[in-house]
Scaffold this active site. Structure first.
Site, PDB file in Angstrom:
ATOM      1  N   HIS A 174       1.691   4.878  -2.692  1.00 23.82           N
ATOM      2  CA  HIS A 174       2.100   6.230  -2.242  1.00 23.82           C
ATOM      3  C   HIS A 174       3.677   6.866  -2.680  1.00 23.82           C
ATOM      4  CE1 HIS A 174      -2.033   6.924  -0.588  1.00 23.82           C
ATOM      5  NE2 HIS A 174      -1.252   5.673   0.313  1.00 23.82           N
ATOM      6  N   HIS A 178       0.615  -1.447   0.095  1.00 25.19           N
ATOM      7  CA  HIS A 178       0.725   0.018  -0.178  1.00 25.19           C
ATOM      8  C   HIS A 178       0.594   1.037  -0.479  1.00 25.19           C
ATOM      9  CE1 HIS A 178      -3.591   2.738   1.644  1.00 25.19           C
ATOM     10  NE2 HIS A 178      -2.394   3.157   1.570  1.00 25.19           N
ATOM     11  N   GLU A 179       1.499   1.449   0.647  1.00 19.69           N
ATOM     12  CA  GLU A 179       2.768   2.444   1.211  1.00 19.69           C
ATOM     13  C   GLU A 179       3.465   2.578   0.241  1.00 19.69           C
ATOM     14  OE1 GLU A 179       2.161   4.376   3.317  1.00 19.69           O
ATOM     15  OE2 GLU A 179       0.931   3.722   4.594  1.00 19.69           O
TER      16      GLU A 179
END
Length: 434
Positions: A28, A24-25
């Site tokens: 980003h 997920h990170e």
């Protein structure tokens, strides 16, 4: 041995959790760097740092509590109305706003003026914030399609596992025949264990749902074609009415179970693990997403039941919300059940799929401090600026998301309270797959 398998399940779930958060990170991080935003930190977990290394301008690390993660981007919020980054106030709400603004600039270095998050065009900020949840959706789809199309799922088939000798209303929930019970149509017609039903009244059938619907819709004479020892045999049972569980439009038994009159043949179908086609897997994935959306919408209504199951004498519902601890316990149980290794692996993969789908759906809620809140802020800014251009008004400038921080603290507080409630429920009255 059972204890070791239980611990192994928990460890595997923890690793899957860490991978999901890191993935997920990474969404980003990669898009932020793509658009030239400086990212001083990439962390998986919260609390004390267990391990970290600095590569280039970014510190990569793992923290002690695997319950989330973050990347730190410079300039998440624009300066205040007075152009200052820091402005003190006696108002607690104002202090929240300025503390958040100051924190987003605390690692500002010379040359970062052109690398601030808020200076990027709204569509770029939307991509950066959407990339995290999207990575969870991609991982969920990869795990789901990979497991369904290679290993498959256990389901009922048209193969006969056993034949009932008599007609017993399923609402009676008994297995042995009693005096006066009529002979079942399947037994009377000569259906045998090991037969595979391939047609019903001349219509080919290849899956259980189709066959079940044909049987339920028929009362009276019928022709059942079976494959037996490599040959096709036609049987001619006379189906009768019986009380059977009601099903929904998706073919699933309605809960709580209610019984309705329907056609009855009288045999048990064999369950087998079989891979699904791409089309079947896609249908299952769509159903999973729809169920996820419905679960998120229904979440507030489940809180009273969750409270009663934790601090009262209520039972823990099967569809009750489950936290990280509860999911870890379920994974531990999963490793100890008596089932084929492929079935256990598929169920484990499904837990990770549901976890990643949940991460995607929750983070897309248009609320700060979730990713969806920042997306909503960027879209609102774009709308304001486009509207100003259309009506030839002055550019209103960037939308100050920091002004929503008091509401973000409230949302965060609600999530913390809910997380603690789920944690207590998982410890006191856990959901069990056994």
């Amino acid at each position: 041995m059972t204890v070791l398998l239980y611990v192994l399940g928990i460890v595997l779930f923890a690793l899957g959790l860490l991978v999901s958060i890191a993935w997920h990170e990474l969404g980003h991080l990669s898009t932020a760097k793509l658009f030239g935003i400086r990212v001083p930190q990439y962390m998986v977990g919260f609390g004390p740092t267990v391990w970290s290394r600095k590569r280039g301008e970014t510190e990569y690390g793992i923290k002690a509590i695997p319950a989330g993660g973050y990347i730190r981007m410079i300039g998440m919020f624009p300066p205040g109305d007075d152009g200052r980054i820091e402005a003190r106030s006696t108002s607690p709400w104002r202090s929240m706003i300025e503390d958040a603004r100051e924190a987003s600039y605390e690692e500002l270095e010379p040359g970062d003026e052109t690398r601030l998050f808020y200076t990027r065009r709204p569509w770029k900020r939307v991509i950066v914030m959407f990339a995290g949840p999207f990575m969870n959706l991609v991982l969920a789809a990869a795990l789901f399609f990979g497991s369904m199309m290679t290993l498959g799922i256990e389901g009922q088939t048209t193969k006969v596992a056993g034949v009932q000798k008599c007609v017993i209303a399923q609402s009676e929930q008994r297995e042995t025949c009693a005096a006066g019970d009529p002979v079942s149509p399947a037994y009377k017609a000569g259906l045998r264990e090991g037969d595979r039903i391939v047609a019903f009244n001349g219509t080919p059938v290849s899956d259980w749902d189709t066959l079940s619907n044909h049987i339920r819709d028929t009362i009276g004479p019928a022709t059942v074609t079976v494959e037996r020892a490599g040959q096709r045999v036609d049987l001619h049972p006379t189906l009768v009415s019986n009380q059977v569980p009601k099903k929904d439009a998706d073919g699933k038994v309605v809960r709580p179970v209610t019984y309705i009159p329907a056609g009855y043949l009288g045999f048990a179908s064999k369950t087998e693990v079989a891979p699904l086609s791409f089309g079947e897997t896609t249908e299952h994935m769509v159903d999973l997403m729809e169920n996820g959306v419905r679960s998120v919408i229904a979440l507030p209504a489940k809180i009273p039941g969750l409270w009663d199951a934790t601090f009262g004498d209520g039972e823990r519902a099967e569809d009750s919300p489950v936290g990280v601890v509860g999911a870890a316990r379920i994974t531990g149980e999963l490793m100890t059940i008596e089932a084929p290794p492929t079935t256990i692996l598929v169920m484990f993969m499904q837990l990770l799929v549901m976890f990643n789908v949940s991460l995607f759906l929750f983070n897309m809620l248009p609320l700060l401090p979730l990713d969806g809140g920042h997306i909503a802020g960027a879209l609102w800014e774009s709308l304001r600026r486009h509207t100003a251009r259309i009506f030839k008004r002055p550019d209103p400038g960037p939308f100050d998301v920091a002004k929503l921080m008091p509401a973000a603290y409230v949302v965060a507080g609600v999530f913390v309270c809910f997380t603690l409630l789920v944690l207590a429920a998982d410890l006191v009255n856990p959901v069990k797959i056994t």
